[in-house]
Design a protein around this motif. Structure first.
Motif, PDB file in Angstrom:
ATOM      1  N   LYS A   1       4.952  29.657 -21.182  1.00  0.00           N
ATOM      2  CA  LYS A   1       4.418  29.875 -22.527  1.00  0.00           C
ATOM      3  C   LYS A   1       3.121  30.661 -22.407  1.00  0.00           C
ATOM      4  CE  LYS A   1       2.265  27.472 -26.373  1.00  0.00           C
ATOM      5  NZ  LYS A   1       1.487  26.240 -26.621  1.00  0.00           N
ATOM      6  N   GLU A   2       3.096  31.818 -23.059  1.00  0.00           N
ATOM      7  CA  GLU A   2       1.941  32.705 -23.041  1.00  0.00           C
ATOM      8  C   GLU A   2       1.457  32.967 -21.609  1.00  0.00           C
ATOM      9  OE1 GLU A   2      -0.693  30.667 -25.753  1.00  0.00           O
ATOM     10  OE2 GLU A   2      -0.026  31.943 -27.408  1.00  0.00           O
ATOM     11  N   GLY A   3       2.428  33.218 -20.722  1.00  0.00           N
ATOM     12  CA  GLY A   3       2.105  33.584 -19.360  1.00  0.00           C
ATOM     13  C   GLY A   3       1.688  32.433 -18.472  1.00  0.00           C
ATOM     14  N   ARG A   4       1.737  31.224 -18.978  1.00  0.00           N
ATOM     15  CA  ARG A   4       1.351  30.041 -18.203  1.00  0.00           C
ATOM     16  C   ARG A   4       2.573  29.164 -17.966  1.00  0.00           C
ATOM     17  NH1 ARG A   4      -4.104  28.683 -17.752  1.00  0.00           N
ATOM     18  NH2 ARG A   4      -5.467  30.334 -18.534  1.00  0.00           N
ATOM     19  N   LEU A   5       2.615  28.578 -16.796  1.00  0.00           N
ATOM     20  CA  LEU A   5       3.771  27.782 -16.399  1.00  0.00           C
ATOM     21  C   LEU A   5       3.686  26.394 -17.016  1.00  0.00           C
ATOM     22  CD1 LEU A   5       6.292  27.983 -14.620  1.00  0.00           C
ATOM     23  CD2 LEU A   5       4.930  27.071 -12.722  1.00  0.00           C
ATOM     24  N   ALA A   6       4.661  26.093 -17.871  1.00  0.00           N
ATOM     25  CA  ALA A   6       4.718  24.771 -18.507  1.00  0.00           C
ATOM     26  C   ALA A   6       5.467  23.776 -17.634  1.00  0.00           C
ATOM     27  CB  ALA A   6       5.377  24.871 -19.881  1.00  0.00           C
ATOM     28  N   VAL A   7       6.600  24.212 -17.058  1.00  0.00           N
ATOM     29  CA  VAL A   7       7.383  23.349 -16.181  1.00  0.00           C
ATOM     30  C   VAL A   7       8.201  24.237 -15.254  1.00  0.00           C
ATOM     31  CG1 VAL A   7       9.408  23.154 -17.712  1.00  0.00           C
ATOM     32  CG2 VAL A   7       8.875  21.291 -16.129  1.00  0.00           C
ATOM     33  N   ASP A   8       8.418  23.767 -14.049  1.00  0.00           N
ATOM     34  CA  ASP A   8       9.240  24.484 -13.065  1.00  0.00           C
ATOM     35  C   ASP A   8      10.015  23.425 -12.287  1.00  0.00           C
ATOM     36  OD1 ASP A   8      10.406  26.107 -11.206  1.00  0.00           O
ATOM     37  OD2 ASP A   8       8.544  26.998 -10.457  1.00  0.00           O
TER      38      ASP A   8
ATOM     39  N   VAL B   1      17.190  34.894 -18.124  1.00  0.00           N
ATOM     40  CA  VAL B   1      15.908  34.653 -18.787  1.00  0.00           C
ATOM     41  C   VAL B   1      16.074  34.935 -20.273  1.00  0.00           C
ATOM     42  CG1 VAL B   1      13.474  35.285 -18.924  1.00  0.00           C
ATOM     43  CG2 VAL B   1      14.632  35.281 -16.712  1.00  0.00           C
ATOM     44  N   CYS B   2      15.702  33.964 -21.090  1.00  0.00           N
ATOM     45  CA  CYS B   2      15.735  34.108 -22.551  1.00  0.00           C
ATOM     46  C   CYS B   2      14.309  34.015 -23.092  1.00  0.00           C
ATOM     47  CB  CYS B   2      16.558  32.984 -23.184  1.00  0.00           C
ATOM     48  SG  CYS B   2      18.309  33.005 -22.792  1.00  0.00           S
ATOM     49  N   PRO B   3      14.091  34.500 -24.309  1.00  0.00           N
ATOM     50  CA  PRO B   3      12.798  34.217 -24.936  1.00  0.00           C
ATOM     51  C   PRO B   3      12.627  32.711 -25.089  1.00  0.00           C
ATOM     52  CG  PRO B   3      14.068  35.843 -26.206  1.00  0.00           C
ATOM     53  CD  PRO B   3      14.999  35.251 -25.200  1.00  0.00           C
ATOM     54  N   GLY B   4      11.390  32.262 -25.138  1.00  0.00           N
ATOM     55  CA  GLY B   4      11.162  30.864 -25.486  1.00  0.00           C
ATOM     56  C   GLY B   4      11.819  30.561 -26.817  1.00  0.00           C
ATOM     57  N   PHE B   5      12.499  29.433 -26.890  1.00  0.00           N
ATOM     58  CA  PHE B   5      13.238  29.100 -28.109  1.00  0.00           C
ATOM     59  C   PHE B   5      12.299  28.545 -29.180  1.00  0.00           C
ATOM     60  CE2 PHE B   5      16.474  29.075 -24.782  1.00  0.00           C
ATOM     61  CZ  PHE B   5      17.431  29.897 -25.358  1.00  0.00           C
ATOM     62  N   ILE B   6      12.734  28.681 -30.428  1.00  0.00           N
ATOM     63  CA  ILE B   6      11.917  28.299 -31.588  1.00  0.00           C
ATOM     64  C   ILE B   6      12.715  27.336 -32.446  1.00  0.00           C
ATOM     65  CG2 ILE B   6      10.740  29.142 -33.657  1.00  0.00           C
ATOM     66  CD1 ILE B   6      10.499  31.878 -32.188  1.00  0.00           C
TER      67      ILE B   6
END
Length: 431
Positions: free
Chosen positions: A410-417, A62-67
């Motif tokens: 993203k911000e605790g919400r599932l964007a894609v799985d 698990v990595c931080p969301g990339f920027i």
């Protein structure tokens, strides 16, 4: 009502700070934030956690969301011709932007800085979860002097940039005096810009100039930096390819140099001393524009300057210049393949995989001014997560393949799985 925490077990944690991975870790998400993360052996004895939903990640990293600190969502990349925007309805161009935003988010980028094209309405729509996309910061437009990199006015009288890329109401990018640029920076603040984008050198694709030209006089750059600081402390990002443009940017005190292909050792030392970031945009250098489409002159510029960029980057890393990930996605680089930049930073700069990941997380967050919110995995930070299907430390290039981005939060919400790994957790969907 307080949202129940979700416990992610048996994770391999790369926190974005450059620290070594935690091989057996737990990460607790509660609402939009990370409640706790760290080694399994140190998990607090908390009744809330004992009764929380638990997901076994099976050792996935698990990595931080990339920027991505340098994107252009209004541009199509290799999938299209930006000139076609002149003949398209604004509504149609908007719908194409929405697809690019969604694709970018689903492929691991949870925050992006758009450095010309999008207006503040897109940022608001993403923040309100009306559309799917990375957390947005917008520059709205790019500023240069007449015949500079922001001047796409054609002989027939059409302003190609305004007609094909900008959205209605965006301030003009042409500034020729100190008073012009002071007023225009204020206009960008009023338009909701999060940062200021200047072009102090010519560009590869612009019609009137060359990268070695000085595209914005030093006194104008200094005035822009002063106004941006006075109006909310906005960061100033500068397109600068040739040495004169880089020197003007660095010595005016800008926050980041975008591209920086012709950096000299003297300028590298100054950037390292001041803590000014380099955003190398190596992904943009990997594709040559079609000479039949752009003409032989622009094609020749691209071939030369892309080679200069690739050969120079390692010297900047060795000199201690801070680096943040940016791709220029939308120009020649495709949207959604942003994480290919990570492997290129290792290949051309000699960075380690951990250094490249930090450049795309903690350090990129610093460039954007959101390091108090995202960029690292720590208690209190936004729950922006990427669950990887490969080990980034041994197969960093693998992250460029969407199939290896197993899930994005993203911000605790599932964007894609993509593989159903987080589906049992009950995380709310992003939109």
């Amino acid at each position: 009502m307080t949202e129940r925490p979700v416990v992610l077990d048996h994770a391999r944690l790369i926190d974005g700070t450059g620290a070594a991975p935690v091989s057996d870790a737990v990460l607790v998400v509660e609402g939009t934030r990370i409640r706790w993360c760290g080694p399994t052996a140190l998990v607090p004895d908390d009744p809330d956690l004992r009764s929380a939903a638990r997901i076994d990640l099976g050792g996935r990293t698990v990595c931080p969301g990339f920027i991505d600190t340098h994107v252009h969502f209004a541009l199509p990349g290799p999938a299209g011709d930006p000139a076609l925007g002149v003949a398209e309805h604004v509504t149609y161009r908007t719908l194409k932007v929405l697809e690019r935003l969604r694709t970018t988010l689903h492929n691991g980028v949870t925050t992006a800085r758009d450095l010309m094209g999008l207006d503040a309405g897109f940022r608001r729509a993403v923040a309100e979860r009306r559309i799917a996309g990375p957390r947005l910061l917008v520059a709205v437009t790019m500023l240069s002097q007449t015949a500079g990199h922001a001047d796409f006015r054609l002989p027939g009288g059409v302003d190609g940039l305004a007609a094909a890329v900008a959205f209605p109401g965006s301030p003009s990018g042409i500034v020729d005096t100190v008073d012009d640029i002071r007023t225009r920076v204020r206009a960008l603040v009023a338009a909701g810009a999060d940062c200021v984008k200047l072009a102090t050198s010519g560009g590869v694709t612009s019609p009137h100039d060359g990268p070695e030209w000085l595209g914005l006089r030093p006194e104008l750059v200094r005035a822009a930096v002063e106004e941006a600081e006075a109006y909310g402390g906005l960061r100033v990002a500068v397109h600068a390819i040739g040495e004169p443009g880089i020197a003007a940017a660095v010595r005016a005190g800008v926050h980041s140099v975008e591209h920086g292909y012709a950096l000299t050792d003297e300028l590298r030392a100054e950037m390292a001393e001041r803590g000014q970031f380099l955003v190398p945009t190596l992904l943009e250098t990997m594709a040559e524009p079609d000479p039949a489409r752009v003409g032989p002159h622009i094609h020749a510029k691209a071939v030369h300057w892309h080679r200069v960029a690739q050969e120079a980057f390692a010297r900047s890393v060795q000199a201690g210049v801070p680096v943040a990930m940016g791709t220029d996605a939308g120009l020649t680089a495709p949207h959604g393949r942003n994480l290919k930049e990570l492997g290129l930073m290792v290949r051309f700069g000699g960075m380690t995989p951990l250094q490249a990941i930090r450049a795309a997380t903690a350090d990129a967050a610093r460039v954007c001014g959101v390091d108090d919110l995202t960029g690292t995995l720590a208690a209190g930070m936004a729950a922006d997560l990427v669950v990887c299907g490969v080990d980034p430390l041994t197969d960093l290039d693998g992250l460029a393949d969407p199939s290896h981005i197993h899930a994005v939060v993203k911000e605790g919400r599932l964007a894609v799985d993509r593989v159903g790994v987080l589906a049992p957790a009950g995380l709310p969907d992003l939109t």
